[in-house]
Design a protein around this motif. Structure first.
Motif, mmCIF file in Angstrom:
data_model
loop_
_atom_site.group_PDB
_atom_site.id
_atom_site.type_symbol
_atom_site.label_atom_id
_atom_site.label_comp_id
_atom_site.label_asym_id
_atom_site.label_seq_id
_atom_site.Cartn_x
_atom_site.Cartn_y
_atom_site.Cartn_z
ATOM 1 N N LEU A 48 0.822 -1.208 0.000
ATOM 2 C CA LEU A 48 0.000 0.000 0.000
ATOM 3 C C LEU A 48 0.853 1.253 0.000
ATOM 4 N N GLN A 49 1.949 1.215 0.746
ATOM 5 C CA GLN A 49 2.821 2.383 0.808
ATOM 6 C C GLN A 49 3.397 2.698 -0.563
ATOM 7 N N MET A 50 3.839 1.676 -1.279
ATOM 8 C CA MET A 50 4.408 1.876 -2.605
ATOM 9 C C MET A 50 3.354 2.392 -3.567
ATOM 10 N N GLU A 51 2.137 1.855 -3.481
ATOM 11 C CA GLU A 51 1.081 2.294 -4.381
ATOM 12 C C GLU A 51 0.673 3.729 -4.095
ATOM 13 N N ALA A 52 0.647 4.114 -2.809
ATOM 14 C CA ALA A 52 0.321 5.495 -2.461
ATOM 15 C C ALA A 52 1.380 6.443 -2.991
ATOM 16 N N HIS A 53 2.646 6.040 -2.895
ATOM 17 C CA HIS A 53 3.724 6.864 -3.430
ATOM 18 C C HIS A 53 3.572 7.052 -4.932
ATOM 19 N N THR A 54 3.179 5.977 -5.619
ATOM 20 C CA THR A 54 2.982 6.064 -7.063
ATOM 21 C C THR A 54 1.866 7.048 -7.392
ATOM 22 N N THR A 55 0.780 6.989 -6.629
ATOM 23 C CA THR A 55 -0.340 7.895 -6.857
ATOM 24 C C THR A 55 0.082 9.344 -6.682
ATOM 25 N N ILE A 56 0.776 9.641 -5.601
ATOM 26 C CA ILE A 56 1.233 11.000 -5.337
ATOM 27 C C ILE A 56 2.165 11.477 -6.442
ATOM 28 N N SER A 57 3.123 10.647 -6.810
ATOM 29 C CA SER A 57 4.089 11.032 -7.844
ATOM 30 C C SER A 57 3.398 11.311 -9.170
ATOM 31 N N ASP A 58 2.434 10.472 -9.526
ATOM 32 C CA ASP A 58 1.707 10.656 -10.782
ATOM 33 C C ASP A 58 0.977 11.990 -10.810
ATOM 34 N N VAL A 59 0.275 12.289 -9.713
ATOM 35 C CA VAL A 59 -0.499 13.526 -9.648
ATOM 36 C C VAL A 59 0.414 14.741 -9.690
ATOM 37 N N MET A 60 1.478 14.716 -8.891
ATOM 38 C CA MET A 60 2.370 15.873 -8.817
ATOM 39 C C MET A 60 3.163 16.056 -10.106
ATOM 40 N N GLU A 61 3.429 14.972 -10.815
ATOM 41 C CA GLU A 61 4.139 15.073 -12.086
ATOM 42 C C GLU A 61 3.324 15.853 -13.106
ATOM 43 N N VAL A 62 2.015 15.722 -13.037
ATOM 44 C CA VAL A 62 1.128 16.467 -13.929
ATOM 45 C C VAL A 62 0.865 17.868 -13.388
ATOM 46 N N ARG A 63 0.647 17.964 -12.089
ATOM 47 C CA ARG A 63 0.228 19.235 -11.514
ATOM 48 C C ARG A 63 1.331 20.292 -11.520
ATOM 49 N N THR A 64 2.565 19.888 -11.225
ATOM 50 C CA THR A 64 3.650 20.869 -11.067
ATOM 51 C C THR A 64 3.849 21.758 -12.292
ATOM 52 N N LEU A 105 -9.378 26.341 -19.259
ATOM 53 C CA LEU A 105 -8.968 24.937 -19.264
ATOM 54 C C LEU A 105 -7.945 24.674 -18.160
ATOM 55 N N LEU A 106 -7.004 25.590 -18.006
ATOM 56 C CA LEU A 106 -5.987 25.461 -16.969
ATOM 57 C C LEU A 106 -6.625 25.528 -15.582
ATOM 58 N N ILE A 107 -7.567 26.446 -15.410
ATOM 59 C CA ILE A 107 -8.254 26.596 -14.121
ATOM 60 C C ILE A 107 -8.996 25.312 -13.754
ATOM 61 N N ASN A 108 -9.746 24.763 -14.697
ATOM 62 C CA ASN A 108 -10.543 23.567 -14.425
ATOM 63 C C ASN A 108 -9.665 22.346 -14.174
ATOM 64 N N THR A 109 -8.576 22.228 -14.942
ATOM 65 C CA THR A 109 -7.678 21.086 -14.764
ATOM 66 C C THR A 109 -6.994 21.136 -13.403
ATOM 67 N N LEU A 110 -6.509 22.311 -13.033
ATOM 68 C CA LEU A 110 -5.853 22.451 -11.736
ATOM 69 C C LEU A 110 -6.843 22.229 -10.595
ATOM 70 N N GLN A 111 -8.094 22.619 -10.781
ATOM 71 C CA GLN A 111 -9.106 22.373 -9.749
ATOM 72 C C GLN A 111 -9.306 20.876 -9.554
ATOM 73 N N SER A 112 -9.349 20.137 -10.663
ATOM 74 C CA SER A 112 -9.514 18.685 -10.580
ATOM 75 C C SER A 112 -8.332 18.039 -9.871
ATOM 76 N N LEU A 113 -7.127 18.465 -10.215
ATOM 77 C CA LEU A 113 -5.935 17.916 -9.571
ATOM 78 C C LEU A 113 -5.886 18.306 -8.094
ATOM 79 N N SER A 114 -6.346 19.513 -7.793
ATOM 80 C CA SER A 114 -6.390 19.954 -6.402
ATOM 81 C C SER A 114 -7.359 19.101 -5.596
ATOM 82 N N ASP A 115 -8.495 18.746 -6.200
ATOM 83 C CA ASP A 115 -9.467 17.896 -5.522
ATOM 84 C C ASP A 115 -8.849 16.545 -5.169
ATOM 85 N N ILE A 116 -8.007 16.029 -6.064
ATOM 86 C CA ILE A 116 -7.353 14.745 -5.810
ATOM 87 C C ILE A 116 -6.350 14.863 -4.669
#
Length: 238
Positions: free
Chosen positions: A85-101, A159-170
């Motif tokens: 679970l720890q590894m999978e959670a890390h993967t989730t965080i990395s995936d989201v931040m890789e797009v969001r940053t 588009l940028l506003i809506n996408t960042l809002q979605s990523l922020s929700d995650i």
């Protein structure tokens, strides 16, 4: 006094399924019990079992084959069972931040160029409120979210506003853990101030660089906040 958080039934079932995998020393390709069998074993509904299996399937631990059953995935072979679970959670965080940053950086640059003087004043007020909340040891995370959402709004790119809002929700579900364990809030307060200075100077490159630095620190802090004990909440309802 530290608040005792309620663990949802679905999270408990995920933990129970992983514990079953550990205790029975299952290997990639091994079949797991059916939903009915898990339901009887754990004393929960089939719906709760189905949600847990779905969450573990989305995160690459299990695979369900119609008409055959649920199996431990072959790509889980490199994972130590007690860290699944720890590894999978890390993967989730990395995936989201890789797009969001990079989107946060782009929004920041556009905001510097397009934002009005009045909008910059509002950003500075948010920055001040964040600093005050930190000093008073009250909830500063809400002001942190407002800081980012206001910058996105200043970009004037829907588009940028809506996408960042979605990523922020995650990522909001990660922020709760970060707010509890973060010992570097002064870094974030200073980072906000540095960005405000760049906004006031209309220096898009400086503001973008600081946002990139800010987001990288956040990514590392989020990864550090995940342990084998709390990882379940980071992968449920991905």
């Amino acid at each position: 006094m530290k608040t005792i958080k309620r663990v949802s039934l679905s999270e408990q079932v995920v933990n129970s399924v992983v514990q079953y995998i550990q205790e029975n020393d299952l290997h990639p390709g091994d079949q797991l019990p059916t939903e009915n069998e898990f339901s009887s074993l754990f004393g929960v509904s089939r719906t709760s079992v189905r949600e847990a299996i779905k969450a573990l399937g989305i995160n690459g631990v299990l695979t369900s084959v119609p008409g055959k059953g649920t199996f431990l995935r072959s790509n889980a072979v490199s994972l130590e069972h007690n860290n699944i679970l720890q590894m999978e959670a890390h993967t989730t965080i990395s995936d989201v931040m890789e797009v969001r940053t990079p989107l946060e950086v782009q929004a920041t640059k556009l905001a510097v160029e397009r934002g009005t003087s009045e909008e910059i004043m509002v950003l500075e007020e948010i920055c001040g409120n964040y600093k005050f909340a930190v000093e008073q040891h009250t909830d500063h995370s809400a002001w942190g979210r407002k800081f980012h959402s206001h910058i996105a709004s200043m970009s004037s790119n829907s588009l940028l506003i809506n996408t960042l809002q979605s990523l922020s929700d995650i990522t909001n579900r990660y922020r709760g853990s970060l707010a509890e364990s973060d010992t570097e809030v002064e870094f974030y307060a200073q980072s906000h101030r540095d960005m405000c200075v760049a906004f006031r100077a209309r220096d898009a490159e400086a503001a973008g660089r600081e946002m990139a630095r800010h987001m990288e620190r956040t990514r590392l802090a989020l990864l550090e906040s995940v342990t084998s004990g709390n990882a379940t909440k980071f992968i449920m309802r991905r």
